[in-house]
Design a protein around this motif. Structure first.
Motif, PDB file in Angstrom:
ATOM      1  N   ASP A  12       3.731-129.218 -19.190  1.00 18.53           N
ATOM      2  CA  ASP A  12       4.570-129.632 -20.316  1.00 18.53           C
ATOM      3  C   ASP A  12       5.912-130.120 -19.786  1.00 18.53           C
ATOM      4  N   ASP A  13       6.239-131.367 -20.115  1.00 17.72           N
ATOM      5  CA  ASP A  13       7.547-131.912 -19.783  1.00 17.72           C
ATOM      6  C   ASP A  13       8.365-132.176 -21.046  1.00 17.72           C
ATOM      7  N   PHE A  14       7.791-131.778 -22.199  1.00 17.61           N
ATOM      8  CA  PHE A  14       8.470-131.815 -23.497  1.00 17.61           C
ATOM      9  C   PHE A  14       8.839-133.237 -23.926  1.00 17.61           C
ATOM     10  N   ARG A  18       8.653-132.130 -28.490  1.00 14.16           N
ATOM     11  CA  ARG A  18       8.129-130.869 -29.040  1.00 14.16           C
ATOM     12  C   ARG A  18       7.319-130.168 -27.961  1.00 14.16           C
ATOM     13  N   PHE A  19       6.981-128.901 -28.210  1.00 11.42           N
ATOM     14  CA  PHE A  19       6.084-128.176 -27.319  1.00 11.42           C
ATOM     15  C   PHE A  19       4.668-128.722 -27.512  1.00 11.42           C
ATOM     16  N   ARG A  20       3.945-128.917 -26.427  1.00  9.15           N
ATOM     17  CA  ARG A  20       2.579-129.425 -26.540  1.00  9.15           C
ATOM     18  C   ARG A  20       1.694-128.418 -27.268  1.00  9.15           C
ATOM     19  N   TRP A  25       1.969-121.932 -25.959  1.00  9.60           N
ATOM     20  CA  TRP A  25       3.335-121.433 -26.080  1.00  9.60           C
ATOM     21  C   TRP A  25       3.440-120.453 -27.243  1.00  9.60           C
ATOM     22  N   ARG A  35      13.879-124.225 -28.385  1.00 11.68           N
ATOM     23  CA  ARG A  35      13.641-125.501 -29.045  1.00 11.68           C
ATOM     24  C   ARG A  35      13.772-126.628 -28.028  1.00 11.68           C
ATOM     25  N   ILE A  36      13.317-127.822 -28.427  1.00  9.16           N
ATOM     26  CA  ILE A  36      13.369-128.991 -27.552  1.00  9.16           C
ATOM     27  C   ILE A  36      14.643-129.769 -27.842  1.00  9.16           C
ATOM     28  N   TYR A  52      13.699-135.150 -22.387  1.00  9.11           N
ATOM     29  CA  TYR A  52      13.737-133.916 -23.169  1.00  9.11           C
ATOM     30  C   TYR A  52      13.600-132.693 -22.279  1.00  9.11           C
ATOM     31  N   ALA A  54      13.442-128.001 -22.739  1.00 11.79           N
ATOM     32  CA  ALA A  54      13.411-126.846 -23.640  1.00 11.79           C
ATOM     33  C   ALA A  54      14.677-126.027 -23.433  1.00 11.79           C
ATOM     34  N   ASP A 149      12.343-127.324 -17.753  1.00 15.23           N
ATOM     35  CA  ASP A 149      11.674-128.620 -17.869  1.00 15.23           C
ATOM     36  C   ASP A 149      10.572-128.701 -16.817  1.00 15.23           C
TER      37      ASP A 149
END
Length: 218
Positions: A12-14, A18-20, A25, A35-36, A52, A54, A149
């Motif tokens: 996940d690189d956001f 949003r979170f994948r 998660w 949050r992102i 982005y 987190a 990230d």
């Protein structure tokens, strides 16, 4: 026999803002969820970049904000980028792998630049947890947050039941250096074991190959 591997998968690189949803998660809702947030042009990792990241949730003195992920993994190297901006020695970032703290106090508070934490996960189900905790005094510093990230984990995804792997005989040949070249078509993010036998009774493993995610192919 030689295998060619694609680039490392980013769990996940956001980058969707949003979170994948296909990553397990938790603690992304509630009173103090992570949050992102857009990076405002700050590159979190010189090799990967991105827009982005987190960020830990807003908390008061004596509070904490945690982010967790529990998933089955193949085992092997893992990493994530992180940045801390907090009151030195008092408001701390902690990262745990299966309940064991991974990051030392010296790297968990103050105004720290982006850095990468690398570690190894065992085979099986693993729980990762990122936590930002504030002490009970009335002081804060910096952005009063932790940022992460480019989370990279060797996730073990369930195979698709409606997809069959195939061995392409048209792509099989002996190269000039004597190596055997073959083509195997299968699912992404799965482990394939190639074995050989001279008598069809005794078999030995020639190659253990982990197929990459399609989004990581160059």
């Amino acid at each position: 026999m030689v295998a060619s591997f694609a680039r490392t998968q980013i769990t996940d690189d956001f980058e969707g803002g949003r979170f994948r949803t296909n990553v397990a998660w938790t603690d992304v809702s509630g009173t103090t969820p992570w949050r992102i947030q857009i990076t405002n042009g700050v590159i979190t990792n010189v090799n990967m970049g991105g827009s982005y990241m987190a960020r830990s949730g807003p908390i008061t003195h004596g509070g904490s904000s945690g982010l967790s992920l529990t998933a089955g993994m193949r085992g092997g190297p893992a990493s994530f980028a992180y940045r801390v901006s907090s009151e030195t020695f008092d408001d701390l970032f902690s990262f745990y792998l299966n309940g064991v703290q991974q990051i030392s106090t010296a790297n968990s508070s103050g105004d720290l630049p982006w850095r990468t934490h690398s570690f190894v996960v065992p085979v099986g189900t693993n729980t990762l947890r990122w936590v930002y905790t504030k002490d009970n005094d009335l002081f804060s510093a910096g952005q009063d947050s932790v940022f992460i990230d480019n989370v990279q984990l060797p996730l073990l995804l369930a195979p698709l039941t409606n997809f069959l792997s195939s061995f392409n005989t048209n792509g099989t040949r002996i190269q000039t250096d004597g190596n055997l070249q073959m083509r195997l078509e299968g699912q992404t993010n799965q482990i394939y074991v190639i074995q050989s036998s001279s008598d069809l009774i005794q078999w030995q493993t020639c190659l253990l190959y982990t197929s990459p995610s399609p989004r990581d192919r160059g």
